[in-house]
Design a protein around this motif. Structure first.
Motif, PDB file in Angstrom:
ATOM      1  N   SER A   8       0.809  -1.226   0.000  1.00 23.61           N
ATOM      2  CA  SER A   8       0.000   0.000   0.000  1.00 23.61           C
ATOM      3  C   SER A   8       0.838   1.271   0.000  1.00 23.61           C
ATOM      4  CB  SER A   8      -0.914   0.015   1.225  1.00 23.61           C
ATOM      5  OG  SER A   8      -0.149   0.062   2.422  1.00 23.61           O
ATOM      6  N   GLY A   9       2.120   1.156   0.365  1.00 24.85           N
ATOM      7  CA  GLY A   9       2.945   2.343   0.500  1.00 24.85           C
ATOM      8  C   GLY A   9       2.765   3.047   1.824  1.00 24.85           C
ATOM      9  N   VAL A  10       1.963   2.432   2.725  1.00 26.79           N
ATOM     10  CA  VAL A  10       1.695   3.013   4.039  1.00 26.79           C
ATOM     11  C   VAL A  10       2.574   2.341   5.086  1.00 26.79           C
ATOM     12  CG1 VAL A  10      -0.033   3.360   5.846  1.00 26.79           C
ATOM     13  CG2 VAL A  10      -0.672   3.604   3.439  1.00 26.79           C
ATOM     14  N   THR A  11       3.202   3.138   5.934  1.00 26.15           N
ATOM     15  CA  THR A  11       4.038   2.633   7.021  1.00 26.15           C
ATOM     16  C   THR A  11       3.507   3.136   8.349  1.00 26.15           C
ATOM     17  OG1 THR A  11       6.007   2.573   5.617  1.00 26.15           O
ATOM     18  CG2 THR A  11       6.364   2.562   7.997  1.00 26.15           C
ATOM     19  N   VAL A  12       3.337   2.229   9.306  1.00 24.89           N
ATOM     20  CA  VAL A  12       2.881   2.595  10.641  1.00 24.89           C
ATOM     21  C   VAL A  12       4.073   2.566  11.595  1.00 24.89           C
ATOM     22  CG1 VAL A  12       2.266   0.213  11.211  1.00 24.89           C
ATOM     23  CG2 VAL A  12       1.210   2.083  12.470  1.00 24.89           C
ATOM     24  N   ASP A  13       4.083   3.481  12.556  1.00 26.04           N
ATOM     25  CA  ASP A  13       5.175   3.567  13.521  1.00 26.04           C
ATOM     26  C   ASP A  13       4.587   3.971  14.871  1.00 26.04           C
ATOM     27  OD1 ASP A  13       7.644   3.704  14.709  1.00 26.04           O
ATOM     28  OD2 ASP A  13       8.180   5.654  13.854  1.00 26.04           O
ATOM     29  N   ALA A  14       4.987   3.299  15.947  1.00 29.69           N
ATOM     30  CA  ALA A  14       4.463   3.625  17.277  1.00 29.69           C
ATOM     31  C   ALA A  14       5.486   3.231  18.327  1.00 29.69           C
ATOM     32  CB  ALA A  14       3.141   2.907  17.530  1.00 29.69           C
ATOM     33  N   GLY A  15       5.472   3.972  19.460  1.00 36.55           N
ATOM     34  CA  GLY A  15       6.424   3.643  20.512  1.00 36.55           C
ATOM     35  C   GLY A  15       6.339   4.568  21.704  1.00 36.55           C
ATOM     36  N   VAL A  16       7.381   4.540  22.506  1.00 39.46           N
ATOM     37  CA  VAL A  16       7.488   5.343  23.730  1.00 39.46           C
ATOM     38  C   VAL A  16       8.755   6.181  23.646  1.00 39.46           C
ATOM     39  CG1 VAL A  16       7.650   5.307  26.251  1.00 39.46           C
ATOM     40  CG2 VAL A  16       6.326   3.552  25.055  1.00 39.46           C
ATOM     41  N   TYR A  17       8.635   7.473  24.006  1.00 41.93           N
ATOM     42  CA  TYR A  17       9.742   8.416  23.866  1.00 41.93           C
ATOM     43  C   TYR A  17      10.048   9.048  25.216  1.00 41.93           C
ATOM     44  CZ  TYR A  17      12.635  11.465  20.897  1.00 41.93           C
ATOM     45  OH  TYR A  17      13.676  12.088  20.257  1.00 41.93           O
ATOM     46  N   GLY A  18      11.319   8.990  25.642  1.00 42.83           N
ATOM     47  CA  GLY A  18      11.723   9.577  26.906  1.00 42.83           C
ATOM     48  C   GLY A  18      12.701  10.717  26.711  1.00 42.83           C
ATOM     49  N   TYR A  19      12.451  11.853  27.387  1.00 45.74           N
ATOM     50  CA  TYR A  19      13.304  13.042  27.307  1.00 45.74           C
ATOM     51  C   TYR A  19      14.044  13.190  28.639  1.00 45.74           C
ATOM     52  CZ  TYR A  19      10.080  14.129  23.463  1.00 45.74           C
ATOM     53  OH  TYR A  19       9.310  14.086  22.321  1.00 45.74           O
ATOM     54  N   ILE A  20      15.372  13.236  28.586  1.00 46.20           N
ATOM     55  CA  ILE A  20      16.191  13.300  29.794  1.00 46.20           C
ATOM     56  C   ILE A  20      17.077  14.539  29.736  1.00 46.20           C
ATOM     57  CG2 ILE A  20      17.906  12.090  31.209  1.00 46.20           C
ATOM     58  CD1 ILE A  20      16.987   9.487  29.782  1.00 46.20           C
ATOM     59  N   TYR A  21      17.086  15.318  30.837  1.00 44.71           N
ATOM     60  CA  TYR A  21      17.887  16.538  30.925  1.00 44.71           C
ATOM     61  C   TYR A  21      18.807  16.427  32.144  1.00 44.71           C
ATOM     62  CZ  TYR A  21      14.057  17.897  27.874  1.00 44.71           C
ATOM     63  OH  TYR A  21      13.133  17.927  26.865  1.00 44.71           O
ATOM     64  N   PRO A  22      20.003  15.861  31.974  1.00 47.46           N
ATOM     65  CA  PRO A  22      20.881  15.579  33.122  1.00 47.46           C
ATOM     66  C   PRO A  22      21.246  16.808  33.942  1.00 47.46           C
ATOM     67  CG  PRO A  22      21.651  14.427  31.161  1.00 47.46           C
ATOM     68  CD  PRO A  22      20.591  15.370  30.709  1.00 47.46           C
ATOM     69  N   GLY A  23      21.360  17.972  33.296  1.00 50.50           N
ATOM     70  CA  GLY A  23      21.788  19.157  34.014  1.00 50.50           C
ATOM     71  C   GLY A  23      20.663  19.996  34.580  1.00 50.50           C
ATOM     72  N   ALA A  24      19.416  19.574  34.388  1.00 47.39           N
ATOM     73  CA  ALA A  24      18.271  20.350  34.868  1.00 47.39           C
ATOM     74  C   ALA A  24      17.758  19.754  36.171  1.00 47.39           C
ATOM     75  CB  ALA A  24      17.159  20.364  33.827  1.00 47.39           C
TER      76      ALA A  24
END
Length: 268
Positions: free
Chosen positions: A109-125
């Motif tokens: 179909s030319g369609v791609t699905v993508d899903a997941g979990v994203y974590g943002y880390i700020y060591p100096g904050a």
């Protein structure tokens, strides 16, 4: 007699070379690995995230690495230098993102699905780490690709630090359209997104990005126009209880003003 000896030596050398070459030929026919590792390193004139300045409008260095399995599962990390100090957006000098998910092409179909979990880390904050869930659908049509997606941040501690919005969650929805120009190393790209919830900046806002990328071997040079629809009036109304001077309002507005961003990326 001498000619005969020379012929035998030549035949022996030829046979030895053939035997030595055989293992290399066998290695070349081995099936490809189920696991691939890719990465990149970039220099950018400034780091913008969803339209907002994350490096105080100064240059940044960024890098990424992805480990992907042929099944579609992957895990990635991405890092950038970032703002640090007394500016309106202070994330401690460094951002490290870790995320993982699953991507899969749906038949022909030319369609791609993508899903997941994203974590943002700020060591100096001192605060600000958070997690989002994401999902997207992309459709390829010849040289063009269209994509729509969403990032959702459920209630978590990071929302305690945004005094301008009482919302305990955030939704970011976006659409993208890109296309290579046939016969050239150029790709045109565009992005339009909307932030609503605990990550509002003066108001629920729209961000945009339009640009062109020039590719040469493993290098990509990009020039883009990046900005938001947040006006100085929006900043004045929202941050009036925090800012007491015109310079302060200008500083907050500078984080969201439209700017040109140039980047050079090397991929491997």
């Amino acid at each position: 007699m001498l000619t005969s000896v020379r012929s035998k030596i030549a035949a022996a050398l030829l046979a030895g070379c053939t035997l030595a070459a055989t293992p290399a030929f066998a290695d070349e026919t081995d099936p490809p690995s189920d696991i691939t590792v890719t990465g990149s390193a970039s220099l950018v004139s400034q780091y913008r995230f969803r339209g907002l300045a994350q490096s105080d409008n100064k240059p940044a260095v960024q890098a990424s690495m992805t480990i992907a399995h042929s099944s579609g599962f992957y895990i990635s990390t991405w890092g950038s230098s970032a703002s640090a100090g007394s500016g309106p957006i202070n994330i401690g000098g460094t951002e490290i993102d870790v995320y993982g998910g699953y991507t899969h092409a749906i038949g022909d179909s030319g369609v791609t699905v993508d899903a997941g979990v994203y974590g943002y880390i700020y060591p100096g904050a001192t605060a600000g780490n958070y997690v989002e869930l994401y999902g997207s659908l992309a459709k390829t049509m010849g040289p063009a690709t269209a994509k729509v997606g969403v990032y959702y941040a459920p209630a978590q501690k990071v929302f305690n630090y945004n005094w301008t919005s009482p919302t305990r969650h955030n939704a970011y929805v976006y659409g993208e359209l890109s296309s290579g120009i046939p016969g050239t190393p150029l790709t045109l790209h565009s992005h339009l997104g909307h932030t609503g919830g605990g990550f509002d900046w003066g108001k629920p806002y729209i961000d945009y990005n339009v640009g062109v990328t020039y590719k040469w071997k493993a290098l990509a040079l990009d020039a883009s126009l990046v900005g938001t629809n947040v006006s100085r009036g929006d900043i004045t109304r929202t941050f009036g209880g925090y800012c007491g001077t015109a310079a302060c309002f200008d500083s907050f507005h500078r984080m969201s003003k439209t700017v040109g961003v140039v980047s050079l990326t090397a991929s491997f």
